[in-house]
Design a protein around this motif. Structure first.
Motif, PDB file in Angstrom:
ATOM      1  N   VAL A 135       0.865  -1.188   0.000  1.00  0.00           N
ATOM      2  CA  VAL A 135       0.000   0.000   0.000  1.00  0.00           C
ATOM      3  C   VAL A 135       0.901   1.239   0.000  1.00  0.00           C
ATOM      4  CG1 VAL A 135      -2.139  -0.887   0.960  1.00  0.00           C
ATOM      5  CG2 VAL A 135      -0.252  -0.431   2.500  1.00  0.00           C
ATOM      6  N   PRO A 136       1.532   1.539  -1.137  1.00  0.00           N
ATOM      7  CA  PRO A 136       2.488   2.646  -1.174  1.00  0.00           C
ATOM      8  C   PRO A 136       1.875   4.009  -0.904  1.00  0.00           C
ATOM      9  CG  PRO A 136       2.020   1.838  -3.392  1.00  0.00           C
ATOM     10  CD  PRO A 136       1.403   0.865  -2.446  1.00  0.00           C
ATOM     11  N   ASP A 137       0.558   4.158  -1.128  1.00  0.00           N
ATOM     12  CA  ASP A 137      -0.058   5.458  -0.876  1.00  0.00           C
ATOM     13  C   ASP A 137      -0.098   5.793   0.617  1.00  0.00           C
ATOM     14  OD1 ASP A 137      -1.940   3.270  -0.794  1.00  0.00           O
ATOM     15  OD2 ASP A 137      -3.476   4.771  -0.408  1.00  0.00           O
ATOM     16  N   GLN A 138       0.116   4.799   1.485  1.00  0.00           N
ATOM     17  CA  GLN A 138       0.152   5.052   2.928  1.00  0.00           C
ATOM     18  C   GLN A 138       1.549   5.413   3.426  1.00  0.00           C
ATOM     19  OE1 GLN A 138      -2.775   4.933   4.749  1.00  0.00           O
ATOM     20  NE2 GLN A 138      -3.694   4.647   2.725  1.00  0.00           N
ATOM     21  N   LEU A 139       2.555   5.344   2.553  1.00  0.00           N
ATOM     22  CA  LEU A 139       3.936   5.547   2.985  1.00  0.00           C
ATOM     23  C   LEU A 139       4.352   7.012   3.187  1.00  0.00           C
ATOM     24  CD1 LEU A 139       5.857   2.841   0.913  1.00  0.00           C
ATOM     25  CD2 LEU A 139       5.586   2.928   3.386  1.00  0.00           C
ATOM     26  N   PRO A 140       3.870   7.978   2.387  1.00  0.00           N
ATOM     27  CA  PRO A 140       4.389   9.350   2.543  1.00  0.00           C
ATOM     28  C   PRO A 140       4.344   9.904   3.953  1.00  0.00           C
ATOM     29  CG  PRO A 140       3.183   9.188   0.483  1.00  0.00           C
ATOM     30  CD  PRO A 140       2.990   7.884   1.194  1.00  0.00           C
ATOM     31  N   PRO A 141       3.204   9.824   4.700  1.00  0.00           N
ATOM     32  CA  PRO A 141       3.250  10.374   6.064  1.00  0.00           C
ATOM     33  C   PRO A 141       4.209   9.633   6.971  1.00  0.00           C
ATOM     34  CG  PRO A 141       1.150   9.261   5.640  1.00  0.00           C
ATOM     35  CD  PRO A 141       1.855   9.364   4.339  1.00  0.00           C
ATOM     36  N   VAL A 142       4.394   8.329   6.749  1.00  0.00           N
ATOM     37  CA  VAL A 142       5.343   7.561   7.567  1.00  0.00           C
ATOM     38  C   VAL A 142       6.770   8.007   7.264  1.00  0.00           C
ATOM     39  CG1 VAL A 142       6.229   5.246   8.034  1.00  0.00           C
ATOM     40  CG2 VAL A 142       3.778   5.597   7.726  1.00  0.00           C
ATOM     41  N   GLN A 165      -0.742  13.516  -3.038  1.00  0.00           N
ATOM     42  CA  GLN A 165      -0.791  14.017  -1.658  1.00  0.00           C
ATOM     43  C   GLN A 165       0.031  15.299  -1.574  1.00  0.00           C
ATOM     44  OE1 GLN A 165       0.335  10.811   1.019  1.00  0.00           O
ATOM     45  NE2 GLN A 165      -0.887   9.331  -0.114  1.00  0.00           N
ATOM     46  N   ASP A 166      -0.543  16.378  -2.081  1.00  0.00           N
ATOM     47  CA  ASP A 166       0.197  17.628  -2.186  1.00  0.00           C
ATOM     48  C   ASP A 166       0.667  18.146  -0.839  1.00  0.00           C
ATOM     49  OD1 ASP A 166      -0.164  17.552  -4.889  1.00  0.00           O
ATOM     50  OD2 ASP A 166      -1.883  18.891  -4.905  1.00  0.00           O
ATOM     51  N   HIS A 167      -0.164  17.997   0.209  1.00  0.00           N
ATOM     52  CA  HIS A 167       0.224  18.523   1.513  1.00  0.00           C
ATOM     53  C   HIS A 167       1.462  17.824   2.057  1.00  0.00           C
ATOM     54  CE1 HIS A 167      -2.474  15.143   2.012  1.00  0.00           C
ATOM     55  NE2 HIS A 167      -2.095  14.992   3.262  1.00  0.00           N
ATOM     56  N   ALA A 226      -0.604  24.367   3.470  1.00  0.00           N
ATOM     57  CA  ALA A 226      -0.707  22.968   3.046  1.00  0.00           C
ATOM     58  C   ALA A 226       0.131  22.065   3.949  1.00  0.00           C
ATOM     59  CB  ALA A 226      -0.247  22.832   1.592  1.00  0.00           C
ATOM     60  N   ALA A 227       1.338  22.532   4.308  1.00  0.00           N
ATOM     61  CA  ALA A 227       2.230  21.703   5.125  1.00  0.00           C
ATOM     62  C   ALA A 227       1.661  21.454   6.514  1.00  0.00           C
ATOM     63  CB  ALA A 227       3.601  22.365   5.231  1.00  0.00           C
ATOM     64  N   ARG A 228       0.890  22.402   7.051  1.00  0.00           N
ATOM     65  CA  ARG A 228       0.313  22.217   8.393  1.00  0.00           C
ATOM     66  C   ARG A 228      -0.680  21.061   8.431  1.00  0.00           C
ATOM     67  NH1 ARG A 228      -0.430  28.032   7.974  1.00  0.00           N
ATOM     68  NH2 ARG A 228       1.424  29.052   8.847  1.00  0.00           N
ATOM     69  N   ARG A 229      -1.245  20.702   7.290  1.00  0.00           N
ATOM     70  CA  ARG A 229      -2.128  19.544   7.255  1.00  0.00           C
ATOM     71  C   ARG A 229      -1.370  18.258   7.532  1.00  0.00           C
ATOM     72  NH1 ARG A 229      -4.772  19.307   1.654  1.00  0.00           N
ATOM     73  NH2 ARG A 229      -5.571  17.380   2.581  1.00  0.00           N
ATOM     74  N   SER A 230      -0.080  18.250   7.230  1.00  0.00           N
ATOM     75  CA  SER A 230       0.745  17.064   7.457  1.00  0.00           C
ATOM     76  C   SER A 230       1.488  17.129   8.783  1.00  0.00           C
ATOM     77  CB  SER A 230       1.765  16.901   6.317  1.00  0.00           C
ATOM     78  OG  SER A 230       1.127  16.678   5.095  1.00  0.00           O
ATOM     79  N   VAL A 231       2.053  18.302   9.083  1.00  0.00           N
ATOM     80  CA  VAL A 231       2.848  18.481  10.300  1.00  0.00           C
ATOM     81  C   VAL A 231       2.319  19.735  10.995  1.00  0.00           C
ATOM     82  CG1 VAL A 231       5.164  18.716  11.260  1.00  0.00           C
ATOM     83  CG2 VAL A 231       4.842  17.471   9.117  1.00  0.00           C
TER      84      VAL A 231
END
Length: 929
Positions: free
Chosen positions: A604-611, A644-646, A677-682
């Motif tokens: 499931v590579p789409d789950q990897l970016p936040p990790v 996943q732009d953010h 946008a970045a605040r949505r991730s971090v």
């Protein structure tokens, strides 16, 4: 005449024959068209092609899969040619038809047949008309057809530059294809352009061999997103992600795919009439058994061929064999990789089953349920799609099995199972419970539309007090209304209400993190649940609102969690976030690596970016800047691939920060849109960038600015967790500008404020910072206390400590000890990727008596650098000298990046180098060390 032939009506420009002595110059750009988003390179290539053809003739084949934009590019070229005064003759094939011979060629020459002044070409047009229109025999028969067509087209181009535009060449009748490919090889020397579009084939079509190609690949994720924003504005983030995944860069699929609707039963991949006609034009003519095989393959793409054949056999009641697949392979709809059926494009699955009768779709789901493992997640899912009406027994099985879906890294499937269970239950209480749980999981996945839908459905059912508060908070997802104040939350009564309380805390914590009163109320509420003290959601919520005030409590809870192998991957990520926020990046990194392995195992590579993003943050907090930059790059690439732009924006900002830290250069401030946008991730991205920018100033030697910036960050009433990672850099800057007393006062205040909740890692930073700031009276005791700490997992703390100690030893004229200590510091800084430190440490080494050549005069020494290293150390040194990172070396040698770092830590002092760039020279020249 073939009914499928499309004849272009004569226009005034086409009917009038005139000679142009001068041709209007071609426009600099082709006509603006939203359908050409992401095709800038191809547009420039067509501009050059038309200029070349106008000068001395040319031919091109635009080659691309269905929906890639071939026709849009061809139309843009036609418009540009028309605007430049070229005459255009065109034809088009129709897929799925059975065209009669020469029908395609007739489309090309029909306008010429009606041109006044036919004496210009003698009897050639009469012969062509007899052959193409009347079907009468012509002098010389068909053997002279190619030459006759070429002569006519050359005659037309002599009076006016000519563009022959052929759409879907490979769908034309065979005689027309042969004649057009004959003409394409003979355009040179004539003002004639032949532009054809065709789909790629597994083997190169002989008539096109040798002709110049213009291949059309898929659009990138960024280009696809821009096309959606231009042509389909207003889509929510969830719909955009789904469209990007299914379209896979295909422009037609991006424009035609409908947004998925979970309300449609039974489930079937979506498509549209136009998309189905483009991607699967021959699907309707396939044998029934083949269509059934494609149907079950579209519903269960993970199945192997024997299983799919067994399911397809159950639909029609006829045993199907491997030969059933052959018609679909000939149509180019699927390929067989030896085990599984793979559709030629992700959107082809929907195209081949478009408009299938719902009753047959239910039968296909039932057939799949019959052949899959009994009680498995997929078996129960397909069974739920086959039933109509309510089925409480099946609903209970769906609710129970959703936990297995979570363990298998399939949270989206878990949401679908719960949603279907809510529909199949009879009682309102059961329906409300499942709908609320589905909304909670959808919120975790960022599926805002699904979250709101399921929360509103849950609110129509009876829920407990905390369940109602949770559903209300979820129903406002994406809105401006904050959740209810934790001070008014009732105490949970029962297991179900405890679950709702934990979910409510998880949802509320990020929203109220900056509100001290509400944060304290939430912490007090969480303290009232001692039997759930080690639940990952509780620890994550506590670390979110009190990363500094509750650091020790959070880290103790993270350490107490056992049986990580049986834990859902989302809980691993929550524990990692709690550890990272509370100040233990090493533990966080271990947890995130386990999560990464789970995601990769389940593909499931789409789950990897936040990790990967949080792995980079852990490396950044540990001072391992090289690995941090690598993790951020991997995150940005994967995030861009999956829309996943953010996550991509946050990773790029942090990658730029790492670059500034390594080189001591200027850190580019992020724009307002990027930061939003970045605040949505971090959530803490602003604090991280502020602290990192100040540290980059120190790395670059601007200690005065660094000290002022860090003093401001550490002086406020609410010190961020990110600021505590800069305590040692703050001490180094203060010592450099003779502000040690001020810095010590700040450290004293912070230690008093943190008290018993001070994280162990922060305690080590305090010890190192005090040693860096030590004066002559207590420096020995402070350095001894700092070195007594366990620094094995904190190289970024050990390096500045050794640097400060080596400098003190030099000032005490203990030059030999100073050099040894400084070399160790240099090796550690190099392992961290701190390039800006190299010059300063080199100066310190020279001041302590370091020379380019070492050794005792008169005593034979080991003069070769290779003699100083083992075979493994030599291999690692050579790879590092070539510029490979620790991770890349580890992948080659099957070692972890940390092990490679430990090797380099030993290698650098032996070779007397302070930077990786020096390794290649030392090993190449075999110089004395």
């Amino acid at each position: 005449m073939n009914a499928q032939t499309r004849l272009s009506p004569l226009t005034a420009g086409e009917a009038g024959h005139h000679t142009l002595s001068l041709v209007t110059p071609l426009p600099e750009t082709l006509p603006e068209d939203a359908g050409l988003v992401g095709r800038d390179g191809e547009v420039r290539a067509l501009q050059d092609f038309l200029r070349e053809a106008t000068a001395h003739g040319a031919a091109r084949v635009v080659c691309g899969h269905a929906g890639s934009g071939k026709s849009a590019l061809l139309e843009a070229a036609v418009q540009a040619a028309t605007a430049a005064g070229m005459r255009v003759l065109r034809c088009a094939g129709i897929r799925g038809s059975n065209p009669s011979d020469l029908s395609g060629l007739l489309q090309i020459v029909w306008p010429v047949l009606g041109t006044p002044g036919r004496s210009l070409t003698g009897g050639r047009l009469d012969a062509l008309e007899m052959l193409l229109v009347d079907g009468s025999p012509a002098p010389g028969g068909r053997s002279r057809l190619s030459f006759a067509v070429l002569e006519v087209l050359e005659s037309v181009s002599a009076g006016q530059p000519l563009l022959l535009a052929v759409d879907d060449w490979d769908a034309l009748d065979e005689p027309s294809r042969e004649v057009l490919s004959f003409v394409a090889r003979r355009t040179d020397g004539h003002r004639m352009a032949l532009l054809m579009t065709a789909r790629p084939h597994r083997t190169r079509l002989a008539p096109l061999a040798g002709l110049p190609e213009l291949p059309l690949g898929p659009l990138t994720s960024a280009q696809s997103t821009r096309l959606l924003a231009t042509r389909r504005p207003g889509l929510d983030a969830q719909a955009v992600r789904e469209l990007l995944a299914t379209a896979a860069g295909n422009p037609l699929a991006l424009l035609e795919l409908p947004a998925r609707s979970e309300d449609s039963l039974p489930y079937v991949p979506v498509s549209s009439d136009r998309l189905a006609a483009a991607m699967a034009p021959g699907a309707a003519r396939l044998p029934v058994g083949t269509r059934d095989l494609l149907l079950v393959a579209a519903l269960h793409p993970a199945g192997d061929l024997p299983l799919l054949l067994s399911a397809a056999s159950r639909i029609g009641g006829t045993e199907l064999g491997f030969a059933t697949l052959e018609p679909a392979e000939r149509e180019g709809l699927v390929v067989f990789d030896g085990m599984r059926l793979l559709f030629s494009h992700p959107a082809t699955a929907g195209a081949v089953v478009h408009d299938v009768d719902p009753r047959r779709t239910r039968a296909a789901h039932a057939a799949l349920a019959a052949v899959l493992a009994r009680g498995s997640v997929r078996m129960l899912w397909h069974l739920s799609q086959a039933v109509e009406g309510c089925d409480p027994e099946l609903a209970g099985r769906l609710e129970a099995v959703h936990r297995h879906a979570l363990e298998q890294c399939e949270p989206a499937m878990a949401v679908r199972l719960l949603r279907r269970a809510a529909e199949l239950y009879l009682t309102p209480e059961d329906r409300g419970r499942c709908a609320l749980r589905a909304a909670q999981l959808a919120h975790v996945l960022g599926l805002e539309r699904m979250t709101r839908t399921m929360a509103h459905r849950a609110l129509r059912r009876p829920l407990g007090p905390l369940g109602t508060l949770c559903a209300e908070a979820l129903a406002r997802t994406g809105g401006a209304h904050p959740p209810a104040d934790p001070a008014v939350w009732p105490a949970p009564d029962g297991v179900a209400e405890q679950e709702n309380a934990l979910e409510l805390a998880r949802i509320t914590a990020p929203v109220i993190a900056g509100d001290d009163a509400r944060a304290e109320a939430l912490l007090a509420f969480l303290d009232g649940m001692p039997d759930r003290a080690y639940d990952p959601r509780l620890l994550q919520a506590m670390a979110t609102v009190g990363p500094v005030r509750r650091a020790a409590t959070v880290l103790a809870g993270v350490s107490a969690v056992r049986r990580l192998a049986d834990m859902p991957v989302r809980d691993l990520e929550r524990l990692g976030e709690a550890a990272l926020s509370a100040g233990d990046p090493l533990r966080a990194l271990e947890l995130y690596r386990q999560a990464e392995r789970r995601h990769r195992f389940h593909d499931v590579p789409d789950q990897l970016p936040p990790v990967l993003l949080r792995q980079g943050l852990a490396h950044l907090a540990m001072g391992d800047w090289g690995q941090g930059g690598h993790a951020f790059r991997r995150c940005a690439e994967l995030a861009e691939d999956h829309g996943q732009d953010h996550n991509a924006v946050a990773a790029r900002l942090l990658e730029d920060l790492v670059r500034g830290l390594r080189t001591g250069g200027t850190v580019r401030p992020g724009g307002a849109r990027d930061l939003e946008a970045a605040r949505r991730s971090v959530r803490s991205i602003d604090a991280i960038l502020a602290v990192g920018t100040a540290c980059a100033l120190a790395e670059g030697g601007d200690f005065d600015a660094a000290f002022r910036a860090l003093s401001a960050l550490l002086a406020g009433p609410r010190v961020s967790a990110a600021s505590l990672f800069a305590l040692v850099t703050f001490a180094e800057a203060a010592e450099a500008v003779n502000a040690s007393a001020e810095a010590l006062a700040v450290l004293d205040r912070l230690e008093a404020e943190l008290g018993a909740e001070c994280a162990p890692g922060v305690t080590v930073r305090f010890a190192v910072a005090r040693a860096v700031l030590a004066d002559d009276r207590d420096e020995e005791a402070l350095f001894e206390r700092a070195f007594a700490e366990d620094l094995s997992g904190w190289p970024f703390l050990e390096a500045p400590l050794r640097l400060a100690h080596g400098r003190r030893l030099r000032l005490r004229r203990q030059f030999a000890d100073s050099r040894a200590t400084l070399r160790q510091a240099a090796a550690t800084f190099t392992m961290m990727g701190a390039e800006a430190r190299a010059a300063r440490i080199t100066a310190e080494l020279r001041a302590s008596g370091e020379r380019p050549e070492t050794g005792t005069p008169g005593v034979p020494g080991r003069t070769s650098a290779r003699d100083l290293l083992t075979a493994q150390e030599l291999r690692i040194a050579e790879l590092a000298g070539r510029g490979l990172s620790n991770r890349e070396i580890g992948e080659l040698l099957d070692l972890s990046p940390r092990t490679i770092g430990a090797y380099l830590y030993r290698i650098f002092p032996r070779l007397g180098v302070t930077a990786r760039a020096q390794l290649a020279e030392v090993l190449r020249d075999h110089q004395a060390v």
